[in-house]
Design an enzyme around this catalytic site. Structure first.
Site, PDB file in Angstrom:
ATOM      1  N   ASN A  33       6.282 -70.134  32.350  1.00 18.19           N
ATOM      2  CA  ASN A  33       6.792 -68.754  32.450  1.00 18.19           C
ATOM      3  C   ASN A  33       6.031 -67.936  33.492  1.00 18.19           C
ATOM      4  O   ASN A  33       6.261 -66.730  33.611  1.00 18.19           O
ATOM      5  CB  ASN A  33       6.753 -68.050  31.076  1.00 18.19           C
ATOM      6  CG  ASN A  33       5.335 -67.804  30.590  1.00 18.19           C
ATOM      7  OD1 ASN A  33       4.373 -68.315  31.181  1.00 18.19           O
ATOM      8  ND2 ASN A  33       5.197 -67.031  29.526  1.00 18.19           N
ATOM      9  N   ASP A  57       9.553 -69.364  28.690  1.00 20.21           N
ATOM     10  CA  ASP A  57       8.416 -69.152  27.792  1.00 20.21           C
ATOM     11  C   ASP A  57       8.538 -70.136  26.625  1.00 20.21           C
ATOM     12  O   ASP A  57       9.478 -70.031  25.822  1.00 20.21           O
ATOM     13  CB  ASP A  57       8.479 -67.693  27.292  1.00 20.21           C
ATOM     14  CG  ASP A  57       7.388 -67.362  26.296  1.00 20.21           C
ATOM     15  OD1 ASP A  57       6.679 -68.290  25.842  1.00 20.21           O
ATOM     16  OD2 ASP A  57       7.249 -66.168  25.961  1.00 20.21           O
ATOM     17  N   VAL A  58       7.603 -71.082  26.515  1.00 18.07           N
ATOM     18  CA  VAL A  58       7.726 -72.117  25.480  1.00 18.07           C
ATOM     19  C   VAL A  58       7.381 -71.600  24.072  1.00 18.07           C
ATOM     20  O   VAL A  58       7.522 -72.334  23.095  1.00 18.07           O
ATOM     21  CB  VAL A  58       6.905 -73.391  25.799  1.00 18.07           C
ATOM     22  CG1 VAL A  58       7.392 -74.045  27.074  1.00 18.07           C
ATOM     23  CG2 VAL A  58       5.414 -73.108  25.856  1.00 18.07           C
ATOM     24  N   LYS A  92       0.365 -66.980  20.541  1.00 16.37           N
ATOM     25  CA  LYS A  92       1.738 -67.465  20.348  1.00 16.37           C
ATOM     26  C   LYS A  92       1.953 -68.829  21.013  1.00 16.37           C
ATOM     27  O   LYS A  92       2.576 -69.710  20.429  1.00 16.37           O
ATOM     28  CB  LYS A  92       2.743 -66.437  20.899  1.00 16.37           C
ATOM     29  CG  LYS A  92       2.929 -65.254  19.944  1.00 16.37           C
ATOM     30  CD  LYS A  92       3.782 -64.168  20.527  1.00 16.37           C
ATOM     31  CE  LYS A  92       5.253 -64.461  20.416  1.00 16.37           C
ATOM     32  NZ  LYS A  92       6.072 -63.283  20.819  1.00 16.37           N
ATOM     33  N   TYR A 146      -8.219 -67.395  21.690  1.00 16.39           N
ATOM     34  CA  TYR A 146      -8.036 -68.675  22.397  1.00 16.39           C
ATOM     35  C   TYR A 146      -8.509 -69.822  21.507  1.00 16.39           C
ATOM     36  O   TYR A 146      -7.797 -70.794  21.287  1.00 16.39           O
ATOM     37  CB  TYR A 146      -8.835 -68.618  23.693  1.00 16.39           C
ATOM     38  CG  TYR A 146      -8.739 -69.841  24.577  1.00 16.39           C
ATOM     39  CD1 TYR A 146      -7.525 -70.241  25.135  1.00 16.39           C
ATOM     40  CD2 TYR A 146      -9.877 -70.589  24.897  1.00 16.39           C
ATOM     41  CE1 TYR A 146      -7.452 -71.340  25.985  1.00 16.39           C
ATOM     42  CE2 TYR A 146      -9.814 -71.683  25.754  1.00 16.39           C
ATOM     43  CZ  TYR A 146      -8.599 -72.054  26.291  1.00 16.39           C
ATOM     44  OH  TYR A 146      -8.528 -73.140  27.139  1.00 16.39           O
TER      45      TYR A 146
HETATM   46  P1  NAD Z   1      -3.674 -71.855  34.159  1.00 17.67           P
HETATM   47  O1  NAD Z   1      -3.622 -70.463  33.671  1.00 17.67           O
HETATM   48  O2  NAD Z   1      -3.836 -72.092  35.623  1.00 17.67           O
HETATM   49  O3  NAD Z   1      -2.389 -72.665  33.680  1.00 17.67           O
HETATM   50  C1  NAD Z   1      -1.709 -72.406  32.479  1.00 17.67           C
HETATM   51  C2  NAD Z   1      -0.223 -72.372  32.788  1.00 17.67           C
HETATM   52  O4  NAD Z   1       0.505 -72.156  31.563  1.00 17.67           O
HETATM   53  C3  NAD Z   1       0.162 -71.231  33.731  1.00 17.67           C
HETATM   54  O5  NAD Z   1       0.957 -71.713  34.782  1.00 17.67           O
HETATM   55  C4  NAD Z   1       0.940 -70.259  32.833  1.00 17.67           C
HETATM   56  O6  NAD Z   1       1.886 -69.508  33.539  1.00 17.67           O
HETATM   57  C5  NAD Z   1       1.536 -71.209  31.805  1.00 17.67           C
HETATM   58  N1  NAD Z   1       1.903 -70.587  30.527  1.00 17.67           N
HETATM   59  C6  NAD Z   1       1.124 -69.824  29.719  1.00 17.67           C
HETATM   60  N2  NAD Z   1       1.802 -69.430  28.644  1.00 17.67           N
HETATM   61  C7  NAD Z   1       3.050 -69.962  28.745  1.00 17.67           C
HETATM   62  C8  NAD Z   1       4.217 -69.924  27.932  1.00 17.67           C
HETATM   63  N3  NAD Z   1       4.240 -69.237  26.796  1.00 17.67           N
HETATM   64  N4  NAD Z   1       5.317 -70.605  28.346  1.00 17.67           N
HETATM   65  C9  NAD Z   1       5.312 -71.295  29.496  1.00 17.67           C
HETATM   66  N5  NAD Z   1       4.233 -71.374  30.315  1.00 17.67           N
HETATM   67  C10 NAD Z   1       3.114 -70.720  29.946  1.00 17.67           C
HETATM   68  O7  NAD Z   1      -4.856 -72.581  33.358  1.00 17.67           O
HETATM   69  P2  NAD Z   1      -5.458 -74.045  33.493  1.00 17.67           P
HETATM   70  O8  NAD Z   1      -6.896 -73.901  33.762  1.00 17.67           O
HETATM   71  O9  NAD Z   1      -4.641 -74.865  34.405  1.00 17.67           O
HETATM   72  O10 NAD Z   1      -5.292 -74.568  32.008  1.00 17.67           O
HETATM   73  C11 NAD Z   1      -4.254 -75.453  31.633  1.00 17.67           C
HETATM   74  C12 NAD Z   1      -4.492 -75.952  30.214  1.00 17.67           C
HETATM   75  O11 NAD Z   1      -5.734 -76.646  30.124  1.00 17.67           O
HETATM   76  C13 NAD Z   1      -4.525 -74.819  29.175  1.00 17.67           C
HETATM   77  O12 NAD Z   1      -3.848 -75.238  28.001  1.00 17.67           O
HETATM   78  C14 NAD Z   1      -6.005 -74.658  28.906  1.00 17.67           C
HETATM   79  O13 NAD Z   1      -6.245 -74.192  27.624  1.00 17.67           O
HETATM   80  C15 NAD Z   1      -6.538 -76.070  29.097  1.00 17.67           C
HETATM   81  N6  NAD Z   1      -7.961 -76.071  29.482  1.00 17.67           N
HETATM   82  C16 NAD Z   1      -8.365 -75.752  30.756  1.00 17.67           C
HETATM   83  C17 NAD Z   1      -9.719 -75.770  31.071  1.00 17.67           C
HETATM   84  C18 NAD Z   1     -10.212 -75.479  32.472  1.00 17.67           C
HETATM   85  O14 NAD Z   1     -11.414 -75.624  32.722  1.00 17.67           O
HETATM   86  N7  NAD Z   1      -9.398 -75.102  33.416  1.00 17.67           N
HETATM   87  C19 NAD Z   1     -10.667 -76.071  30.092  1.00 17.67           C
HETATM   88  C20 NAD Z   1     -10.226 -76.340  28.810  1.00 17.67           C
HETATM   89  C21 NAD Z   1      -8.872 -76.361  28.517  1.00 17.67           C
END
Ligand code: NAD
Ligand code: UDP
Length: 311
Positions: A33, A57-58, A92, A146
């Site tokens: 989203n 939005d999932v 959510k 979170y």
């Molecule tokens: P990011 O914010 O770059 O990517 C998250 C993506 O999810 C975004 O593109 C956002 O638009 C999308 N999103 C959020 N809510 C949504 C919804 N309701 N519907 C559809 N899309 C939605 O963050 P990231 O660093 O790439 O993280 C990706 C995943 O990895 C996350 O689940 C995060 O918790 C996990 N994670 C990341 C790290 C890190 O170091 N980057 C560490 C631990 C966990």
């Protein structure tokens, strides 16, 4: 050709995952989203006939016509600044979003992989963190939105595995960096690099003695890909076990960028974990995985990317 649905595929990690899955010969449907992601992160994939982007939005019902072989659920705000700006959306997507995508996996007979996090260990009282550590989380603190959303996501994922026999996987991701991180996502690595490149002071929170372990994104993606194809259903840590203090990491970035910026100290955010280091014994044993990119090598690549304007 297997079809893989990636939620959050337009984000930092999700976009690298889409790229890797296409390279491995999968069809990829990316659902995002764009709350914290950018279409630009996947624009180079848009001409590929095996790639499809759906803006959705999932946390709302997810309707996909195609058959699916895998669902990789990565949608969630992830940086402390992002999830504190979007606390309800974060709760959510971890709860309703995980429920919706698990329901989709059940309907399609697809395997499911959840992106969880080292944050489920909270401010850990044991270090390094092993998967059997239950954690130390303040559910009503600013990071609770979170941490608890991901803890719930893990619980419902295993409930679907146990109740509906879905083949589920959980990756607990530790701090990761690399190209396509946002300059302004507030995390230590992009902050320090961009401050150093601009000659501005590096903002170390607290006295900088808190520790983290930084993994380069290509190593993380390798670990996720191996986990996806494995028989493991229990959570697995993926991260780089080299631990250093935040002050040391600021100094390392100063030296790698040859910057003459000063270091200044700011208040430590509430509930900021004092230590964090993955125990990766399980990933080594069950996935034959361990990181290959050294901290310096990885940071140089991330620095190069920001130097080129983050493109
Ligand atoms: P990011 O914010 O770059 O990517 C998250 C993506 O999810 C975004 O593109 C956002 O638009 C999308 N999103 C959020 N809510 C949504 C919804 N309701 N519907 C559809 N899309 C939605 O963050 P990231 O660093 O790439 O993280 C990706 C995943 O990895 C996350 O689940 C995060 O918790 C996990 N994670 C990341 C790290 C890190 O170091 N980057 C560490 C631990 C966990
Ligand atoms: N941090 C810092 N200065 C910054 C940004 C972050 O000192 O400009 C610290 C933060 O307090 C934490 C560590 O760096 O102790 C890692 O923060 P980040 O936001 O990258 O991720 P976290 O591991 O806390 O989720």
């Amino acid at each position: 050709m297997p079809t893989v649905l990636v939620t959050g595929g337009a984000g930092f990690i999700g976009s690298h995952l889409c790229e890797r899955l296409l390279k491995e010969g999968n069809r990829v449907i990316c659902v995002d989203n764009l709350i914290t992601g950018k279409e630009e992160n996947i624009s180079h994939l848009s001409n590929n006939p095996d790639f499809k982007f759906i803006q959705h939005d999932v946390s709302k019902y997810v309707d996909i016509e195609e058959d699916l072989d895998f669902i990789l659920h990565f949608a969630s705000p992830a940086s402390p600044i992002d999830y504190q700006l979007y606390p309800i959306q974060t709760l959510k997507v971890g709860s309703l979003g995980t429920h919706n995508t698990l329901g989709l996996a059940k309907a399609k007979g697809a395997r499911f992989l959840l992106a969880s996090t080292s944050e489920i260990y909270g401010d850990p009282l044991v270090s390094p963190q092993k998967e059997d550590y239950w954690g130390n989380v303040n559910c009503v603190g600013p990071r609770g939105v979170y941490d608890e959303s991901k803890r719930f996501a893990e619980a419902i994922t295993l409930a679907y595995h146990r109740t509906h026999k879905i083949d589920t996987k959980i990756v607990r991701i530790f701090n990761t960096h690399g190209p396509r991180m946002r300059k302004d996502d507030g995390r230590a690595v992009p902050n320090f690099i961009n401050q150093a490149l601009k000659g501005e002071p590096l903002t170390v929170f607290g006295d900088g003695s808190q520790t983290r372990s930084f993994c380069y994104v290509s190593d993380l993606i390798d670990g996720i890909y191996k986990l996806m194809l494995s028989n493991t259903n229990e959570p697995v840590n993926i991260g780089n076990p080299r631990e250093l203090s935040i002050l040391e990491s600021a100094k390392l970035i100063l030296s790698l960028t040859r910057s003459r910026s000063q270091i200044i100290y700011k208040d430590l955010p509430v509930d900021d974990p004092k230590v964090r280091r993955p125990d990766i014994t399980k990933a080594r044993k069950e996935l034959s995985w361990q990181p290959k990119v050294s901290l310096e090598e990885g940071l140089k690549k991330t620095i190069e990317w920001f130097k080129n304007g983050g493109k």
